[in-house]
Design a protein around this motif. Structure first.
Motif, PDB file in Angstrom:
ATOM      1  N   HIS A   1     -21.099  42.455  21.659  1.00 18.78           N
ATOM      2  CA  HIS A   1     -21.605  42.299  20.298  1.00 18.78           C
ATOM      3  C   HIS A   1     -22.693  41.232  20.242  1.00 18.78           C
ATOM      4  N   GLN A   2     -23.801  41.523  19.580  1.00 18.38           N
ATOM      5  CA  GLN A   2     -24.950  40.647  19.355  1.00 18.38           C
ATOM      6  C   GLN A   2     -25.732  40.304  20.623  1.00 18.38           C
TER       7      GLN A   2
ATOM      8  N   GLY B   1     -24.981  42.858  29.025  1.00 18.79           N
ATOM      9  CA  GLY B   1     -24.278  43.180  27.796  1.00 18.79           C
ATOM     10  C   GLY B   1     -25.222  43.475  26.650  1.00 18.79           C
ATOM     11  N   THR B   2     -24.808  44.418  25.815  1.00 22.37           N
ATOM     12  CA  THR B   2     -25.603  44.782  24.644  1.00 22.37           C
ATOM     13  C   THR B   2     -24.740  45.510  23.635  1.00 22.37           C
ATOM     14  N   ASP B   3     -25.230  45.546  22.409  1.00 18.06           N
ATOM     15  CA  ASP B   3     -24.666  46.435  21.399  1.00 18.06           C
ATOM     16  C   ASP B   3     -25.758  47.439  21.037  1.00 18.06           C
ATOM     17  N   CYS B   4     -25.536  48.264  20.029  1.00 21.02           N
ATOM     18  CA  CYS B   4     -26.525  49.308  19.730  1.00 21.02           C
ATOM     19  C   CYS B   4     -27.858  48.712  19.288  1.00 21.02           C
TER      20      CYS B   4
ATOM     21  N   HIS C   1     -24.939  52.169  12.986  1.00 21.47           N
ATOM     22  CA  HIS C   1     -24.995  52.518  14.396  1.00 21.47           C
ATOM     23  C   HIS C   1     -26.363  53.120  14.687  1.00 21.47           C
ATOM     24  N   LEU C   2     -26.908  52.799  15.846  1.00 13.30           N
ATOM     25  CA  LEU C   2     -28.227  53.255  16.272  1.00 13.30           C
ATOM     26  C   LEU C   2     -28.146  53.930  17.623  1.00 13.30           C
ATOM     27  N   GLY C   3     -29.046  54.846  17.853  1.00 15.86           N
ATOM     28  CA  GLY C   3     -29.176  55.474  19.153  1.00 15.86           C
ATOM     29  C   GLY C   3     -30.594  55.970  19.348  1.00 15.86           C
ATOM     30  N   VAL C   4     -30.888  56.416  20.547  1.00 16.67           N
ATOM     31  CA  VAL C   4     -32.208  56.943  20.888  1.00 16.67           C
ATOM     32  C   VAL C   4     -32.023  58.366  21.402  1.00 16.67           C
ATOM     33  N   ALA C   5     -32.756  59.310  20.824  1.00 17.73           N
ATOM     34  CA  ALA C   5     -32.668  60.701  21.264  1.00 17.73           C
ATOM     35  C   ALA C   5     -33.133  60.807  22.713  1.00 17.73           C
ATOM     36  N   GLY C   6     -32.292  61.394  23.553  1.00 19.75           N
ATOM     37  CA  GLY C   6     -32.624  61.579  24.969  1.00 19.75           C
ATOM     38  C   GLY C   6     -33.212  62.946  25.221  1.00 19.75           C
TER      39      GLY C   6
ATOM     40  N   HIS D   1     -26.826  55.335  23.473  1.00 17.41           N
ATOM     41  CA  HIS D   1     -26.340  54.320  22.530  1.00 17.41           C
ATOM     42  C   HIS D   1     -25.341  53.424  23.227  1.00 17.41           C
ATOM     43  N   ALA D   2     -25.072  52.300  22.595  1.00 14.17           N
ATOM     44  CA  ALA D   2     -24.063  51.362  23.093  1.00 14.17           C
ATOM     45  C   ALA D   2     -22.954  51.298  22.057  1.00 14.17           C
ATOM     46  N   TYR D   3     -21.725  51.418  22.518  1.00 13.20           N
ATOM     47  CA  TYR D   3     -20.637  51.247  21.570  1.00 13.20           C
ATOM     48  C   TYR D   3     -19.411  50.664  22.248  1.00 13.20           C
ATOM     49  N   SER D   4     -18.618  49.996  21.420  1.00 19.89           N
ATOM     50  CA  SER D   4     -17.466  49.222  21.870  1.00 19.89           C
ATOM     51  C   SER D   4     -16.549  50.039  22.777  1.00 19.89           C
ATOM     52  N   GLY D   5     -16.179  49.447  23.889  1.00 24.53           N
ATOM     53  CA  GLY D   5     -15.283  50.093  24.835  1.00 24.53           C
ATOM     54  C   GLY D   5     -15.979  51.018  25.817  1.00 24.53           C
TER      55      GLY D   5
END
Length: 148
Positions: free
Chosen positions: A22-23, A30-33, A102-107, A117-121
């Motif tokens: 997170h952050q 390490g990263t979040d979305c 939540h954010l993501g990038v179209a692949g 995208h990055a998400y917890s776990g």
């Protein structure tokens, strides 16, 4: 896919396997979305568009503030939801009535659509842009050709 879109997707894929923190926004560490988008921005433009204040896991949900959406409008180019391109930034609302957080990038686009995208776990991964994910998209943006 344009050369610019290809560069965005290539940079996003370079983050695959980065753990969720997170952050954070450090490829491999390490990263979040949001951190993933920040890292892509730095690779494209050699810096960040603004200082990111500390943020909670709820993204101002109790206040109903669309902080991510507002920031995207400041720095990215808004697109029609149906105008799909690889490299697009996707903004998701995870449940009805909640803020988009939540954010993501179209692949890939088309029948085998995916997004990064990055998400917890799970950290950063490329996921199928399945119907459950598609239903959550509330906005679509593209990176500007030049930094804002």
């Amino acid at each position: 896919m344009t050369e610019f879109s290809q560069k965005i997707v290539q940079e996003a894929r370079a983050w695959i396997g980065t753990p969720y923190v997170h952050q954070s926004s450090v490829r491999g560490a390490g990263t979040d979305c949001l951190g993933l988008l920040r890292g892509i921005w730095r690779a494209l433009y050699d810096g960040e568009p603004e200082e990111i204040p500390a943020y909670s896991y709820d993204w101002s949900e109790p206040q109903g503030e669309e902080k991510l959406w507002e920031a995207a409008l400041r720095h990215l180019v808004a697109k029609d939801l149906n105008d799909e391109d690889a490299g697009d930034v996707l903004l998701f609302r995870m449940r009805a009535g909640a803020v988009a957080k939540h954010l993501g990038v179209a692949g890939r686009i088309g029948a085998d659509a995916s997004f990064l995208h990055a998400y917890s776990g799970h950290g950063v991964k490329e996921s199928s842009l399945s119907l459950p994910w598609r239903r959550r998209i509330v906005a679509r943006f593209q990176f500007p050709e030049e930094a804002t």
